[in-house]
Motif scaffolding. Structure first.
Motif, mmCIF file in Angstrom:
data_model
loop_
_atom_site.group_PDB
_atom_site.id
_atom_site.type_symbol
_atom_site.label_atom_id
_atom_site.label_comp_id
_atom_site.label_asym_id
_atom_site.label_seq_id
_atom_site.Cartn_x
_atom_site.Cartn_y
_atom_site.Cartn_z
ATOM 1 N N MET A 87 -31.410 -33.922 -4.282
ATOM 2 C CA MET A 87 -32.830 -33.852 -3.932
ATOM 3 C C MET A 87 -33.105 -32.735 -2.929
ATOM 4 O O MET A 87 -34.234 -32.297 -2.774
ATOM 5 N N HIS A 88 -32.069 -32.240 -2.259
ATOM 6 C CA HIS A 88 -32.221 -31.146 -1.303
ATOM 7 C C HIS A 88 -31.800 -29.806 -1.905
ATOM 8 O O HIS A 88 -31.529 -28.861 -1.186
ATOM 9 N N GLU A 89 -31.702 -29.774 -3.263
ATOM 10 C CA GLU A 89 -31.380 -28.565 -4.024
ATOM 11 C C GLU A 89 -29.950 -28.067 -3.838
ATOM 12 O O GLU A 89 -29.650 -26.913 -4.105
ATOM 13 N N GLY A 90 -29.051 -28.919 -3.386
ATOM 14 C CA GLY A 90 -27.634 -28.558 -3.304
ATOM 15 C C GLY A 90 -26.956 -28.801 -4.643
ATOM 16 O O GLY A 90 -27.166 -29.836 -5.278
ATOM 17 N N TYR A 91 -26.143 -27.858 -5.092
ATOM 18 C CA TYR A 91 -25.445 -27.987 -6.366
ATOM 19 C C TYR A 91 -24.422 -29.117 -6.300
ATOM 20 O O TYR A 91 -23.642 -29.203 -5.360
ATOM 21 N N LEU A 92 -24.425 -29.982 -7.329
ATOM 22 C CA LEU A 92 -23.497 -31.113 -7.361
ATOM 23 C C LEU A 92 -22.462 -31.000 -8.477
ATOM 24 O O LEU A 92 -21.307 -31.358 -8.295
ATOM 25 N N GLY A 93 -22.881 -30.563 -9.654
ATOM 26 C CA GLY A 93 -21.958 -30.507 -10.780
ATOM 27 C C GLY A 93 -22.661 -30.167 -12.068
ATOM 28 O O GLY A 93 -23.802 -29.705 -12.065
ATOM 29 N N LYS A 94 -21.986 -30.434 -13.198
ATOM 30 C CA LYS A 94 -22.516 -30.119 -14.521
ATOM 31 C C LYS A 94 -22.728 -31.382 -15.330
ATOM 32 O O LYS A 94 -21.956 -32.332 -15.236
ATOM 33 N N LEU A 95 -23.751 -31.334 -16.164
ATOM 34 C CA LEU A 95 -24.052 -32.414 -17.092
ATOM 35 C C LEU A 95 -23.597 -31.982 -18.478
ATOM 36 O O LEU A 95 -24.105 -31.009 -19.037
ATOM 37 N N VAL A 96 -22.604 -32.689 -19.024
ATOM 38 C CA VAL A 96 -22.058 -32.376 -20.343
ATOM 39 C C VAL A 96 -21.997 -33.670 -21.152
ATOM 40 O O VAL A 96 -21.368 -34.644 -20.736
ATOM 41 N N ASP A 97 -22.672 -33.666 -22.302
ATOM 42 C CA ASP A 97 -22.691 -34.829 -23.203
ATOM 43 C C ASP A 97 -23.097 -36.116 -22.493
ATOM 44 O O ASP A 97 -22.509 -37.186 -22.703
ATOM 45 N N GLY A 98 -24.105 -36.037 -21.618
ATOM 46 C CA GLY A 98 -24.627 -37.214 -20.945
ATOM 47 C C GLY A 98 -23.817 -37.692 -19.761
ATOM 48 O O GLY A 98 -24.087 -38.745 -19.207
ATOM 49 N N VAL A 99 -22.817 -36.927 -19.354
ATOM 50 C CA VAL A 99 -21.987 -37.306 -18.207
ATOM 51 C C VAL A 99 -22.027 -36.174 -17.190
ATOM 52 O O VAL A 99 -21.751 -35.033 -17.520
ATOM 53 N N CYS A 100 -22.358 -36.503 -15.963
ATOM 54 C CA CYS A 100 -22.388 -35.519 -14.885
ATOM 55 C C CYS A 100 -21.145 -35.691 -14.027
ATOM 56 O O CYS A 100 -20.851 -36.789 -13.556
ATOM 57 N N ARG A 101 -20.424 -34.583 -13.849
ATOM 58 C CA ARG A 101 -19.201 -34.594 -13.045
ATOM 59 C C ARG A 101 -19.211 -33.414 -12.084
ATOM 60 O O ARG A 101 -19.785 -32.374 -12.365
ATOM 61 N N THR A 102 -18.520 -33.593 -10.957
ATOM 62 C CA THR A 102 -18.337 -32.500 -10.016
ATOM 63 C C THR A 102 -17.332 -31.512 -10.606
ATOM 64 O O THR A 102 -16.692 -31.795 -11.621
ATOM 65 N N SER A 103 -17.155 -30.389 -9.948
ATOM 66 C CA SER A 103 -16.177 -29.403 -10.426
ATOM 67 C C SER A 103 -14.749 -29.942 -10.334
ATOM 68 O O SER A 103 -13.850 -29.443 -10.993
ATOM 69 N N ARG A 104 -14.545 -30.991 -9.538
ATOM 70 C CA ARG A 104 -13.227 -31.634 -9.428
ATOM 71 C C ARG A 104 -13.053 -32.781 -10.417
ATOM 72 O O ARG A 104 -12.039 -33.477 -10.409
ATOM 73 N N GLY A 105 -14.064 -33.020 -11.253
ATOM 74 C CA GLY A 105 -13.973 -34.056 -12.274
ATOM 75 C C GLY A 105 -14.431 -35.429 -11.841
ATOM 76 O O GLY A 105 -14.305 -36.396 -12.592
ATOM 77 N N GLU A 106 -14.998 -35.548 -10.659
ATOM 78 C CA GLU A 106 -15.470 -36.856 -10.180
ATOM 79 C C GLU A 106 -16.811 -37.196 -10.819
ATOM 80 O O GLU A 106 -17.713 -36.361 -10.897
ATOM 81 N N LEU A 107 -16.943 -38.434 -11.269
ATOM 82 C CA LEU A 107 -18.161 -38.904 -11.920
ATOM 83 C C LEU A 107 -19.300 -39.021 -10.914
ATOM 84 O O LEU A 107 -19.132 -39.631 -9.852
ATOM 85 N N ILE A 108 -20.451 -38.435 -11.268
ATOM 86 C CA ILE A 108 -21.653 -38.599 -10.457
ATOM 87 C C ILE A 108 -22.565 -39.622 -11.126
ATOM 88 O O ILE A 108 -22.980 -40.585 -10.513
ATOM 89 N N PHE A 109 -22.874 -39.403 -12.416
ATOM 90 C CA PHE A 109 -23.676 -40.362 -13.166
ATOM 91 C C PHE A 109 -23.506 -40.147 -14.667
ATOM 92 O O PHE A 109 -22.982 -39.132 -15.102
#
Length: 72
Positions: A45-67
Motif C-alpha cells: 500500500m506504500h508502493e514498495g515492491y513485494l514480488g511477482k504474481l504468476v498464475d494466481g500466486v504472488c511470491r517474493t523473489s526468494r520464493g516466499e508466498l505472499i498471497f
C-alpha cells in the motif's frame, strides 16, 4: 453493453482471507488498500515492491508466498 466487474478473493498463508482484488488490480481488505498489482508486479500500500504474481500466486523473489487468488 453490460460491464462485468471481475472480483477475485485474496488468500494469505494458511488460507486466511485477506480481501478482494478488483479489475484494476487493487487489493482491498474492507476499504483499505493493502496491495496493488501492475503488470504482474505486486506492490504494498506504500508502493514498495513485494514480488511477482504468476498464475494466481504472488511470491517474493526468494520464493516466499505472499498471497493466492481465487475466483469469488
Amino acid at each position: 453493453m453490460d460491464v462485468i466487474k471481475v472480483r477475485l478473493c485474496v488468500y494469505g498463508q494458511n488460507n486466511s482471507r485477506l480481501g478482494t482484488m478488483d479489475s484494476e488490480g487493487v487489493i482491498r481488505s474492507d476499504r483499505a488498500v493493502i496491495f496493488r498489482v501492475r503488470d504482474c508486479a505486486v506492490y504494498s500500500m506504500h508502493e514498495g515492491y513485494l514480488g511477482k504474481l504468476v498464475d494466481g500466486v504472488c511470491r517474493t523473489s526468494r520464493g516466499e508466498l505472499i498471497f493466492t487468488l481465487r475466483e469469488s
